[in-house]
Design a protein around this motif. Sequence first.
Motif, short mmCIF file in Angstrom:
data_model
loop_
_atom_site.label_atom_id
_atom_site.label_comp_id
_atom_site.label_asym_id
_atom_site.label_seq_id
_atom_site.Cartn_x
_atom_site.Cartn_y
_atom_site.Cartn_z
N ASP A 1 0.87 -1.05 0.09
CA ASP A 1 0.01 -0.04 -0.04
C ASP A 1 0.93 1.21 -0.02
N ASP A 2 0.65 2.33 -0.88
CA ASP A 2 1.30 3.55 -0.84
C ASP A 2 1.12 4.39 0.12
N GLY A 3 -0.05 4.14 0.69
CA GLY A 3 -0.39 4.98 1.82
C GLY A 3 -1.27 6.26 1.30
N SER A 4 -1.57 6.14 0.05
CA SER A 4 -2.48 7.54 -0.55
C SER A 4 -3.79 6.94 -0.31
N LYS A 5 -4.70 7.78 -0.77
CA LYS A 5 -6.13 7.75 -0.72
C LYS A 5 -6.66 6.65 -1.61
N ARG A 6 -5.76 6.26 -2.77
CA ARG A 6 -6.26 5.48 -3.70
C ARG A 6 -6.69 4.10 -3.22
N PRO A 7 -7.71 3.54 -3.70
CA PRO A 7 -8.11 2.33 -3.19
C PRO A 7 -6.87 1.44 -3.70
N LEU A 8 -6.59 0.10 -2.79
CA LEU A 8 -5.31 -0.73 -3.07
C LEU A 8 -5.63 -1.39 -4.11
N LYS A 9 -6.60 -1.97 -4.43
CA LYS A 9 -6.82 -2.73 -5.60
C LYS A 9 -8.38 -2.83 -6.37
N GLY A 10 -8.23 -3.25 -7.85
CA GLY A 10 -9.56 -3.22 -8.12
C GLY A 10 -9.71 -4.39 -9.22
N MET A 11 -10.53 -5.14 -9.37
CA MET A 11 -10.57 -6.39 -10.37
C MET A 11 -11.60 -6.07 -11.48
N VAL A 12 -11.11 -6.52 -12.86
CA VAL A 12 -11.99 -6.39 -13.90
C VAL A 12 -12.13 -7.73 -14.45
N PHE A 13 -13.24 -8.36 -14.48
CA PHE A 13 -13.54 -9.52 -15.24
C PHE A 13 -13.71 -9.73 -16.54
N GLN A 14 -13.89 -10.89 -17.07
CA GLN A 14 -14.45 -11.09 -18.59
C GLN A 14 -15.85 -10.75 -18.52
N GLY A 15 -16.42 -10.16 -19.43
CA GLY A 15 -17.70 -9.61 -19.52
C GLY A 15 -17.60 -8.26 -18.53
N ALA A 16 -18.33 -7.21 -18.88
CA ALA A 16 -18.24 -6.05 -18.26
C ALA A 16 -18.75 -6.02 -16.82
N GLY A 17 -19.70 -6.80 -16.61
CA GLY A 17 -20.31 -6.99 -15.16
C GLY A 17 -20.73 -5.55 -14.79
N LEU A 18 -21.53 -4.97 -15.78
CA LEU A 18 -22.23 -3.72 -15.39
C LEU A 18 -23.77 -3.86 -14.69
N PHE A 19 -23.88 -2.95 -13.92
CA PHE A 19 -25.43 -3.10 -13.45
C PHE A 19 -26.19 -2.82 -14.25
N PRO A 20 -27.13 -3.54 -14.66
CA PRO A 20 -28.31 -3.25 -15.95
C PRO A 20 -29.15 -2.10 -15.45
N TRP A 21 -29.52 -1.87 -14.29
CA TRP A 21 -30.42 -1.00 -14.03
C TRP A 21 -29.75 0.37 -13.78
N MET A 22 -28.57 0.45 -14.02
CA MET A 22 -27.93 2.06 -13.88
C MET A 22 -27.39 2.20 -15.32
N THR A 23 -27.36 3.75 -15.52
CA THR A 23 -26.96 4.21 -16.65
C THR A 23 -25.34 3.94 -16.88
N VAL A 24 -24.89 4.20 -18.10
CA VAL A 24 -23.42 4.11 -18.24
C VAL A 24 -22.72 5.42 -17.19
N ALA A 25 -23.21 6.49 -17.12
CA ALA A 25 -22.37 7.18 -16.14
C ALA A 25 -22.63 6.75 -14.83
N GLN A 26 -23.81 6.15 -14.24
CA GLN A 26 -23.94 5.57 -13.00
C GLN A 26 -23.07 4.66 -12.67
N ASN A 27 -22.90 3.39 -13.76
CA ASN A 27 -21.93 2.55 -13.69
C ASN A 27 -20.65 2.97 -13.49
N VAL A 28 -20.16 3.99 -14.27
CA VAL A 28 -18.88 4.47 -14.07
C VAL A 28 -18.47 4.86 -12.78
N ALA A 29 -19.29 5.55 -12.07
CA ALA A 29 -19.23 6.35 -11.13
C ALA A 29 -19.46 5.43 -9.66
N TYR A 30 -19.86 4.39 -9.87
CA TYR A 30 -20.46 3.51 -9.01
C TYR A 30 -19.05 3.36 -7.80
#
Length: 257
Positions: free
Chosen positions: A70-99
């Motif tokens: 951990d670099d001690g910054s405010k950035r979250p430590l890790k994020g995972m992206v899977f095959q298939g975008a795994g978007l929430f179907p009830w949210m718009t593109v903007a809401q998904n990106v901001a989630y």
Amino acid sequence: MSAPKVSIQNLSVTFASRGGPVEALAEASMHAADGELVCIVGPSGCGKTTMLRVLAGLQDATHGSAFIRDDGSKRPLKGMVFQGAGLFPWMTVAQNVAYGLQMQGLPQAQRQPIAEHWIGAIGLERFANAYPAQLSGGMQQRVGLARAFAYNPQVLLMDEPFGALDAQTRVLLQQVLLQQVEREARTVLFVTHSIEEALTIGDRVLVMSARPGRMLAEFAVPFARPRDAIALRGDPQFGALVSEIWAVLRGEVVGNA
Ligand SMILES: Nc1ncnc2c1ncn2[C@@H]1O[C@H](COP(=O)(O)OP(=O)(O)O)[C@@H](O)[C@H]1O
Ligand SMILES: [Mg+2]
């Protein structure tokens, strides 16, 4: 050399199953430096996903360790992206990106410009208020990338994110990923079954053995950045490296089939 950003030491994972224990990983070790994009290729079932899941904290190690510094910054430590975008179907593109930002507790007034920036970066401005079902698979995957970049973790774990796409869309998304990682150094572990993809985007390519997976070979990728995914295909050195890596991988795939 400074301490690695990601280090996996003698990692073994054994699953209990009806047919008896399944050894997914055996003594796998690797590291990634800060800002390095490491690609991992290996035969199907060799434990690539398991390795990322251990790093993500979704799976326990049986032996060994997997660690992200951990670099001690405010950035979250890790994020995972899977095959298939795994978007929430009830949210718009903007809401998904901001989630992810919402989950971090960022107020709407701060989330919106970040989401807009990344939606612009992936060229989907006109679809900010569309729902995932209104988008093609390639566009959905682009939104998945924008969401990961907006979340801005210290380490991005990507598990065959472009695996389900047609060849043309895949190359376009490789370009999008290249542009973003080259603009701002990010530490990325990228699992792919495509040697070409690994050589296009990676700084280093690790080849894993058939199950139980461990690291078999490592290749430094010699191509200067910024890279162009399409131009690289015509480089004779690119073809030579594909053959060299395939020669290592072939034994594992054939031996396992
Ligand atoms: N939860 C689980 N329970 C039992 N076996 C599993 C589980 N997850 C993965 N495996 C097995 O572990 C091995 C490695 O799986 P995985 O990490 O998904 O491989 P890869 O991503 O390289 O294709 C496979 O044989 C798979 O069937
Ligand atoms: Mg997998």
